[in-house]
Design a protein around this motif. Structure first.
Motif, PDB file in Angstrom:
ATOM      1  N   ASN A 162       0.813  -1.213   0.000  1.00 33.73           N
ATOM      2  CA  ASN A 162       0.000   0.000   0.000  1.00 33.73           C
ATOM      3  C   ASN A 162       0.847   1.265   0.000  1.00 33.73           C
ATOM      4  OD1 ASN A 162      -2.622  -0.988  -0.139  1.00 33.73           O
ATOM      5  ND2 ASN A 162      -2.687  -1.380   2.046  1.00 33.73           N
ATOM      6  N   LEU A 163       2.070   1.180   0.470  1.00 37.79           N
ATOM      7  CA  LEU A 163       2.938   2.356   0.495  1.00 37.79           C
ATOM      8  C   LEU A 163       3.394   2.761  -0.907  1.00 37.79           C
ATOM      9  CD1 LEU A 163       5.277   1.662   3.538  1.00 37.79           C
ATOM     10  CD2 LEU A 163       3.222   3.051   3.478  1.00 37.79           C
ATOM     11  N   TRP A 164       3.418   1.824  -1.820  1.00 38.93           N
ATOM     12  CA  TRP A 164       4.025   2.080  -3.120  1.00 38.93           C
ATOM     13  C   TRP A 164       3.054   1.960  -4.289  1.00 38.93           C
ATOM     14  CZ3 TRP A 164       8.269   4.425  -2.053  1.00 38.93           C
ATOM     15  CH2 TRP A 164       8.940   4.095  -0.876  1.00 38.93           C
ATOM     16  N   HIS A 165       1.888   1.335  -4.093  1.00 44.32           N
ATOM     17  CA  HIS A 165       0.929   1.153  -5.183  1.00 44.32           C
ATOM     18  C   HIS A 165      -0.282   2.040  -4.955  1.00 44.32           C
ATOM     19  CE1 HIS A 165       3.183  -2.182  -6.802  1.00 44.32           C
ATOM     20  NE2 HIS A 165       3.246  -2.704  -5.588  1.00 44.32           N
ATOM     21  N   LEU A 166      -0.906   2.412  -6.059  1.00 47.74           N
ATOM     22  CA  LEU A 166      -2.112   3.231  -5.960  1.00 47.74           C
ATOM     23  C   LEU A 166      -3.343   2.345  -6.055  1.00 47.74           C
ATOM     24  CD1 LEU A 166      -1.313   6.356  -8.147  1.00 47.74           C
ATOM     25  CD2 LEU A 166      -1.650   6.266  -5.690  1.00 47.74           C
ATOM     26  N   ASN A 167      -4.160   2.420  -5.044  1.00 51.94           N
ATOM     27  CA  ASN A 167      -5.492   1.843  -5.088  1.00 51.94           C
ATOM     28  C   ASN A 167      -6.406   2.841  -4.390  1.00 51.94           C
ATOM     29  OD1 ASN A 167      -5.565   1.218  -2.190  1.00 51.94           O
ATOM     30  ND2 ASN A 167      -4.181  -0.481  -2.697  1.00 51.94           N
ATOM     31  N   ARG A 168      -7.690   2.554  -4.364  1.00 46.95           N
ATOM     32  CA  ARG A 168      -8.649   3.518  -3.839  1.00 46.95           C
ATOM     33  C   ARG A 168      -8.329   3.903  -2.400  1.00 46.95           C
ATOM     34  NH1 ARG A 168     -14.813   1.902  -3.160  1.00 46.95           N
ATOM     35  NH2 ARG A 168     -13.705  -0.051  -3.261  1.00 46.95           N
ATOM     36  N   HIS A 169      -8.017   2.916  -1.570  1.00 44.75           N
ATOM     37  CA  HIS A 169      -7.786   3.207  -0.156  1.00 44.75           C
ATOM     38  C   HIS A 169      -6.443   3.893   0.095  1.00 44.75           C
ATOM     39  CE1 HIS A 169     -11.397   1.009   0.700  1.00 44.75           C
ATOM     40  NE2 HIS A 169     -10.936  -0.019  -0.006  1.00 44.75           N
TER      41      HIS A 169
ATOM     42  N   ALA B 106      -4.697   5.743  -2.021  1.00 46.30           N
ATOM     43  CA  ALA B 106      -4.693   7.095  -2.587  1.00 46.30           C
ATOM     44  C   ALA B 106      -5.531   8.046  -1.737  1.00 46.30           C
ATOM     45  CB  ALA B 106      -5.213   7.073  -4.022  1.00 46.30           C
ATOM     46  N   ALA B 107      -6.722   7.603  -1.333  1.00 43.51           N
ATOM     47  CA  ALA B 107      -7.574   8.460  -0.508  1.00 43.51           C
ATOM     48  C   ALA B 107      -6.911   8.735   0.841  1.00 43.51           C
ATOM     49  CB  ALA B 107      -8.940   7.807  -0.312  1.00 43.51           C
ATOM     50  N   GLY B 108      -6.304   7.721   1.424  1.00 46.47           N
ATOM     51  CA  GLY B 108      -5.597   7.908   2.689  1.00 46.47           C
ATOM     52  C   GLY B 108      -4.388   8.817   2.548  1.00 46.47           C
ATOM     53  N   ALA B 109      -3.701   8.710   1.415  1.00 49.69           N
ATOM     54  CA  ALA B 109      -2.544   9.581   1.170  1.00 49.69           C
ATOM     55  C   ALA B 109      -2.975  11.034   1.063  1.00 49.69           C
ATOM     56  CB  ALA B 109      -1.818   9.141  -0.102  1.00 49.69           C
ATOM     57  N   PHE B 110      -4.114  11.277   0.425  1.00 46.96           N
ATOM     58  CA  PHE B 110      -4.623  12.642   0.358  1.00 46.96           C
ATOM     59  C   PHE B 110      -4.958  13.161   1.752  1.00 46.96           C
ATOM     60  CE2 PHE B 110      -4.643  12.640  -4.131  1.00 46.96           C
ATOM     61  CZ  PHE B 110      -4.840  13.949  -4.533  1.00 46.96           C
ATOM     62  N   ALA B 111      -5.561  12.308   2.573  1.00 47.03           N
ATOM     63  CA  ALA B 111      -5.896  12.728   3.940  1.00 47.03           C
ATOM     64  C   ALA B 111      -4.632  13.066   4.722  1.00 47.03           C
ATOM     65  CB  ALA B 111      -6.697  11.640   4.646  1.00 47.03           C
ATOM     66  N   VAL B 112      -3.634  12.205   4.650  1.00 52.12           N
ATOM     67  CA  VAL B 112      -2.381  12.431   5.392  1.00 52.12           C
ATOM     68  C   VAL B 112      -1.665  13.672   4.860  1.00 52.12           C
ATOM     69  CG1 VAL B 112      -0.051  11.501   5.733  1.00 52.12           C
ATOM     70  CG2 VAL B 112      -2.045  10.054   6.148  1.00 52.12           C
ATOM     71  N   GLY B 113      -1.528  13.770   3.545  1.00 49.42           N
ATOM     72  CA  GLY B 113      -0.811  14.901   2.957  1.00 49.42           C
ATOM     73  C   GLY B 113      -1.480  16.239   3.236  1.00 49.42           C
ATOM     74  N   LEU B 114      -2.806  16.282   3.106  1.00 49.15           N
ATOM     75  CA  LEU B 114      -3.508  17.547   3.348  1.00 49.15           C
ATOM     76  C   LEU B 114      -3.544  17.903   4.829  1.00 49.15           C
ATOM     77  CD1 LEU B 114      -6.387  17.242   0.737  1.00 49.15           C
ATOM     78  CD2 LEU B 114      -4.327  18.659   0.615  1.00 49.15           C
ATOM     79  N   LEU B 115      -3.568  16.912   5.698  1.00 49.36           N
ATOM     80  CA  LEU B 115      -3.484  17.195   7.134  1.00 49.36           C
ATOM     81  C   LEU B 115      -2.129  17.824   7.457  1.00 49.36           C
ATOM     82  CD1 LEU B 115      -4.645  16.886  10.058  1.00 49.36           C
ATOM     83  CD2 LEU B 115      -3.402  14.723  10.127  1.00 49.36           C
ATOM     84  N   CYS B 116      -1.068  17.225   6.942  1.00 50.80           N
ATOM     85  CA  CYS B 116       0.279  17.731   7.230  1.00 50.80           C
ATOM     86  C   CYS B 116       0.549  19.079   6.567  1.00 50.80           C
ATOM     87  CB  CYS B 116       1.327  16.713   6.793  1.00 50.80           C
ATOM     88  SG  CYS B 116       1.289  15.206   7.775  1.00 50.80           S
ATOM     89  N   THR B 117      -0.169  19.376   5.494  1.00 53.38           N
ATOM     90  CA  THR B 117      -0.025  20.666   4.822  1.00 53.38           C
ATOM     91  C   THR B 117      -0.294  21.817   5.771  1.00 53.38           C
ATOM     92  OG1 THR B 117      -0.558  19.795   2.647  1.00 53.38           O
ATOM     93  CG2 THR B 117      -1.042  22.099   3.023  1.00 53.38           C
ATOM     94  N   TRP B 118      -1.256  21.640   6.665  1.00 47.20           N
ATOM     95  CA  TRP B 118      -1.658  22.725   7.566  1.00 47.20           C
ATOM     96  C   TRP B 118      -0.861  22.746   8.866  1.00 47.20           C
ATOM     97  CZ3 TRP B 118      -4.493  26.692   6.091  1.00 47.20           C
ATOM     98  CH2 TRP B 118      -5.255  26.558   4.943  1.00 47.20           C
ATOM     99  N   MET B 119       0.091  21.860   9.035  1.00 47.56           N
ATOM    100  CA  MET B 119       0.913  21.854  10.246  1.00 47.56           C
ATOM    101  C   MET B 119       2.014  22.903  10.115  1.00 47.56           C
ATOM    102  SD  MET B 119      -0.257  19.536  12.173  1.00 47.56           S
ATOM    103  CE  MET B 119      -1.551  18.368  11.965  1.00 47.56           C
ATOM    104  N   PRO B 120       2.022  23.898  10.989  1.00 47.36           N
ATOM    105  CA  PRO B 120       3.037  24.956  10.886  1.00 47.36           C
ATOM    106  C   PRO B 120       4.350  24.538  11.554  1.00 47.36           C
ATOM    107  CG  PRO B 120       1.509  25.494  12.633  1.00 47.36           C
ATOM    108  CD  PRO B 120       1.022  24.208  12.018  1.00 47.36           C
ATOM    109  N   ILE B 121       4.938  23.482  11.042  1.00 45.54           N
ATOM    110  CA  ILE B 121       6.167  22.940  11.617  1.00 45.54           C
ATOM    111  C   ILE B 121       7.186  22.739  10.504  1.00 45.54           C
ATOM    112  CG2 ILE B 121       5.024  21.780  13.551  1.00 45.54           C
ATOM    113  CD1 ILE B 121       5.196  19.182  11.910  1.00 45.54           C
ATOM    114  N   PRO B 122       8.452  22.727  10.846  1.00 47.83           N
ATOM    115  CA  PRO B 122       9.443  22.356   9.835  1.00 47.83           C
ATOM    116  C   PRO B 122       9.394  20.841   9.612  1.00 47.83           C
ATOM    117  CG  PRO B 122      10.518  22.895  11.907  1.00 47.83           C
ATOM    118  CD  PRO B 122       9.058  23.174  12.092  1.00 47.83           C
TER     119      PRO B 122
END
Length: 161
Positions: free
Chosen positions: A24-31, A33-49
């Motif tokens: 799941n870390l390296w292949h794209l499937n529905r779960h 990809a959707a989870g990656a968007f959730a993780v990436g967008l959550l971390c986008t708003w973290m004001p940390i280095p």
């Protein structure tokens, strides 16, 4: 994508053990990809280095697509960060029912401590709310788009028979 053998033999990454070999870390499937968007967008708003390290850690923990999670963190970049974080501050001020203060900028430690004591709580609240909202929205949108695409392809196959 990096070669799995290179990753497995990297001495710095061996402390993660077999976790980096999860498909799941390296292949794209529905779960993933959707989870990656959730993780990436959550971390986008973290004001940390080092937001990418947090995104990578969360992607490994939740077993979602690692590269996609890390790339999405770059929604915040030097161009987009000021308006995004200003909006987060304004939202936090609204939610806390505190007026937003504009202070004269001064490059000193005392100004920074004073500014963080007054602007810090609304700013962090706004970042948290927007991070959670972005993560939930990103997850649902990608999950829905993936499902819609698959259903549309099935429908086309049935029509072509």
């Amino acid at each position: 994508m990096p070669d799995p053998g290179t990753i497995k033999n990297n001495k710095h990454l061996q402390l993660l053990g077999d976790r980096l070999h999860d498909n799941n870390l390296w292949h794209l499937n529905r779960h993933s990809a959707a989870g990656a968007f959730a993780v990436g967008l959550l971390c986008t708003w973290m004001p940390i280095p080092f937001q990418m390290l947090l995104a990578a850690s969360l992607a490994i923990f939740f077993r979602v697509n690692l590269p996609l999670s890390m790339v999405l963190v770059w929604v915040t970049n030097p161009i987009t960060m000021p308006p995004m974080f200003y909006f987060a501050y304004r939202l936090g001020s609204f939610l806390l029912d505190k007026p937003h203060h504009y202070q004269h900028f001064e490059l000193s430690l005392s100004w920074l401590t004073n500014a963080m004591s007054t602007a810090g709580p609304p700013f962090l609240l706004g970042c948290g709310v927007l991070g959670l909202a972005s993560a939930a929205t990103g997850f649902m949108v990608i999950h829905g788009l993936w499902r819609w695409t698959v259903l549309r392809r099935w429908k086309r196959r049935r029509q072509n028979r």
